[in-house]
Design a protein around this motif. Structure first.
Motif, PDB file in Angstrom:
ATOM      1  N   LEU A  18       6.579  52.793 -25.872  1.00 14.46           N
ATOM      2  CA  LEU A  18       7.101  51.431 -25.912  1.00 14.46           C
ATOM      3  C   LEU A  18       8.014  51.085 -24.743  1.00 14.46           C
ATOM      4  O   LEU A  18       7.878  50.013 -24.141  1.00 14.46           O
ATOM      5  N   THR A  19       8.936  51.946 -24.375  1.00 15.83           N
ATOM      6  CA  THR A  19       9.858  51.630 -23.276  1.00 15.83           C
ATOM      7  C   THR A  19       9.099  51.456 -21.967  1.00 15.83           C
ATOM      8  O   THR A  19       9.319  50.484 -21.234  1.00 15.83           O
ATOM      9  N   ALA A  20       8.193  52.361 -21.667  1.00 17.63           N
ATOM     10  CA  ALA A  20       7.425  52.267 -20.421  1.00 17.63           C
ATOM     11  C   ALA A  20       6.541  51.020 -20.414  1.00 17.63           C
ATOM     12  O   ALA A  20       6.448  50.319 -19.390  1.00 17.63           O
ATOM     13  N   LEU A  21       5.906  50.710 -21.538  1.00 23.05           N
ATOM     14  CA  LEU A  21       5.061  49.523 -21.615  1.00 23.05           C
ATOM     15  C   LEU A  21       5.878  48.248 -21.446  1.00 23.05           C
ATOM     16  O   LEU A  21       5.446  47.304 -20.775  1.00 23.05           O
ATOM     17  N   THR A  22       7.053  48.234 -22.036  1.00 20.09           N
ATOM     18  CA  THR A  22       7.947  47.078 -21.904  1.00 20.09           C
ATOM     19  C   THR A  22       8.393  46.914 -20.462  1.00 20.09           C
ATOM     20  O   THR A  22       8.427  45.795 -19.937  1.00 20.09           O
ATOM     21  N   ASP A  23       8.716  48.005 -19.790  1.00 20.86           N
ATOM     22  CA  ASP A  23       9.115  47.941 -18.377  1.00 20.86           C
ATOM     23  C   ASP A  23       7.991  47.370 -17.512  1.00 20.86           C
ATOM     24  O   ASP A  23       8.236  46.534 -16.631  1.00 20.86           O
ATOM     25  N   ILE A  24       6.766  47.836 -17.744  1.00 23.82           N
ATOM     26  CA  ILE A  24       5.623  47.313 -16.980  1.00 23.82           C
ATOM     27  C   ILE A  24       5.490  45.815 -17.216  1.00 23.82           C
ATOM     28  O   ILE A  24       5.374  45.030 -16.268  1.00 23.82           O
ATOM     29  N   TYR A  25       5.517  45.396 -18.465  1.00 20.51           N
ATOM     30  CA  TYR A  25       5.343  43.980 -18.783  1.00 20.51           C
ATOM     31  C   TYR A  25       6.485  43.135 -18.205  1.00 20.51           C
ATOM     32  O   TYR A  25       6.247  42.048 -17.659  1.00 20.51           O
ATOM     33  N   ASN A  26       7.708  43.628 -18.311  1.00 17.93           N
ATOM     34  CA  ASN A  26       8.851  42.855 -17.816  1.00 17.93           C
ATOM     35  C   ASN A  26       8.772  42.589 -16.317  1.00 17.93           C
ATOM     36  O   ASN A  26       9.268  41.557 -15.852  1.00 17.93           O
ATOM     37  N   HIS A  27       8.157  43.469 -15.549  1.00 22.21           N
ATOM     38  CA  HIS A  27       7.949  43.193 -14.120  1.00 22.21           C
ATOM     39  C   HIS A  27       7.161  41.896 -13.954  1.00 22.21           C
ATOM     40  O   HIS A  27       7.501  41.043 -13.134  1.00 22.21           O
ATOM     41  N   THR A  39      11.180  35.151 -20.324  1.00 24.45           N
ATOM     42  CA  THR A  39      12.375  35.947 -20.627  1.00 24.45           C
ATOM     43  C   THR A  39      11.945  37.386 -20.881  1.00 24.45           C
ATOM     44  O   THR A  39      10.998  37.629 -21.639  1.00 24.45           O
ATOM     45  N   VAL A  40      12.641  38.335 -20.247  1.00 22.00           N
ATOM     46  CA  VAL A  40      12.284  39.740 -20.429  1.00 22.00           C
ATOM     47  C   VAL A  40      12.545  40.177 -21.864  1.00 22.00           C
ATOM     48  O   VAL A  40      13.317  39.551 -22.592  1.00 22.00           O
ATOM     49  N   PHE A  41      11.894  41.248 -22.247  1.00 20.42           N
ATOM     50  CA  PHE A  41      11.963  41.786 -23.598  1.00 20.42           C
ATOM     51  C   PHE A  41      12.691  43.122 -23.612  1.00 20.42           C
ATOM     52  O   PHE A  41      12.649  43.863 -22.636  1.00 20.42           O
ATOM     53  N   THR A  42      13.296  43.427 -24.735  1.00 24.69           N
ATOM     54  CA  THR A  42      13.774  44.783 -24.990  1.00 24.69           C
ATOM     55  C   THR A  42      12.633  45.518 -25.683  1.00 24.69           C
ATOM     56  O   THR A  42      11.745  44.884 -26.271  1.00 24.69           O
ATOM     57  N   PRO A  43      12.641  46.842 -25.647  1.00 25.03           N
ATOM     58  CA  PRO A  43      11.610  47.565 -26.393  1.00 25.03           C
ATOM     59  C   PRO A  43      11.600  47.197 -27.878  1.00 25.03           C
ATOM     60  O   PRO A  43      10.522  47.070 -28.474  1.00 25.03           O
ATOM     61  N   PRO A  48       6.975  44.827 -32.625  1.00 22.79           N
ATOM     62  CA  PRO A  48       5.934  44.178 -33.442  1.00 22.79           C
ATOM     63  C   PRO A  48       4.616  44.009 -32.676  1.00 22.79           C
ATOM     64  O   PRO A  48       3.534  44.173 -33.245  1.00 22.79           O
ATOM     65  N   TRP A  49       4.703  43.694 -31.381  1.00 23.15           N
ATOM     66  CA  TRP A  49       3.499  43.591 -30.544  1.00 23.15           C
ATOM     67  C   TRP A  49       2.764  44.927 -30.536  1.00 23.15           C
ATOM     68  O   TRP A  49       1.559  44.983 -30.769  1.00 23.15           O
ATOM     69  N   LEU A  50       3.472  46.010 -30.265  1.00 21.46           N
ATOM     70  CA  LEU A  50       2.839  47.323 -30.222  1.00 21.46           C
ATOM     71  C   LEU A  50       2.208  47.660 -31.570  1.00 21.46           C
ATOM     72  O   LEU A  50       1.059  48.104 -31.631  1.00 21.46           O
ATOM     73  N   LEU A  51       2.923  47.429 -32.651  1.00 23.05           N
ATOM     74  CA  LEU A  51       2.421  47.774 -33.978  1.00 23.05           C
ATOM     75  C   LEU A  51       1.245  46.899 -34.422  1.00 23.05           C
ATOM     76  O   LEU A  51       0.519  47.265 -35.341  1.00 23.05           O
ATOM     77  N   SER A  52       1.030  45.767 -33.758  1.00 23.36           N
ATOM     78  CA  SER A  52      -0.106  44.909 -34.097  1.00 23.36           C
ATOM     79  C   SER A  52      -1.409  45.417 -33.479  1.00 23.36           C
ATOM     80  O   SER A  52      -2.478  44.885 -33.754  1.00 23.36           O
TER      81      SER A  52
END
Length: 172
Positions: A18-27, A39-43, A48-52
């Motif tokens: 989750l943290t790595a995926l969030t970092d990629i997306y936030n770029h 707006t950037v996201f926190t992990p 909820p996105w990941l769990l979907s």
């Protein structure tokens, strides 16, 4: 160097990604019009996105990881296209790569794995919305058999300007 020679493993995404995926997306949120999130996201906000995206079913998350460094290089998803039940046999697909992972075949490996995973699902079409201009994404989608179906003109506003989104579809 191609992704194959760089030893890339593609697998379903898991919560520890989750943290790595969030970092990629936030770029992409901060630096590009490729996503219309502003707006950037926190992990925690992305959980909820990941769990979907389950390991089976039509909504998947595939992750590409360097086998040398164990670093996540990108991910591809299939998500609900629209909320109404008649759309259940359609998915929207997207792909996001780490800043330095483009042009190495990682996107090709991700989509190959995603579409193989979806092959036995009750799906009829995949759709991709590509903010314009984005030649690399357009080429990738066309290589996978997507065809252009239309453009929503000036549909999103980000960075003080309006952006078009070209829509592509693929039979599944």
């Amino acid at each position: 160097m191609s992704a194959e020679s760089a030893e890339v493993q593609v697998r379903p995404g898991v919560e520890t990604d989750l943290t790595a995926l969030t970092d990629i997306y936030n770029h992409y949120v901060r630096e590009t019009p490729i996503t219309f999130d502003t707006t950037v996201f926190t992990p925690e906000e992305r959980l909820p996105w990941l769990l979907s995206h389950l390991e089976d079913g039509p909504h998947r998350l595939m992750v590409a990881m360097s086998t040398d460094s164990q670093r996540i290089l990108g991910y591809a998803t299939s998500s609900a296209f629209r909320a109404k039940p008649a759309y259940d046999t359609s998915v929207e697909v997207s792909i996001y790569l780490a800043r330095d992972a483009g042009g190495r075949g990682v996107g090709t490996l991700l989509y190959k794995a995603l579409f193989e995973a979806l092959a036995d699902e009750d799906l009829h079409r995949a759709y991709a919305g590509i903010a314009q201009p984005n030649e690399a994404s357009t080429r990738l989608h066309e290589r996978f058999g997507f065809r252009y179906v239309g453009t929503h003109r000036e549909v999103g506003r980000k960075f003080g300007r309006y952006w078009d989104v070209a829509w592509y579809e693929k039979e599944l």
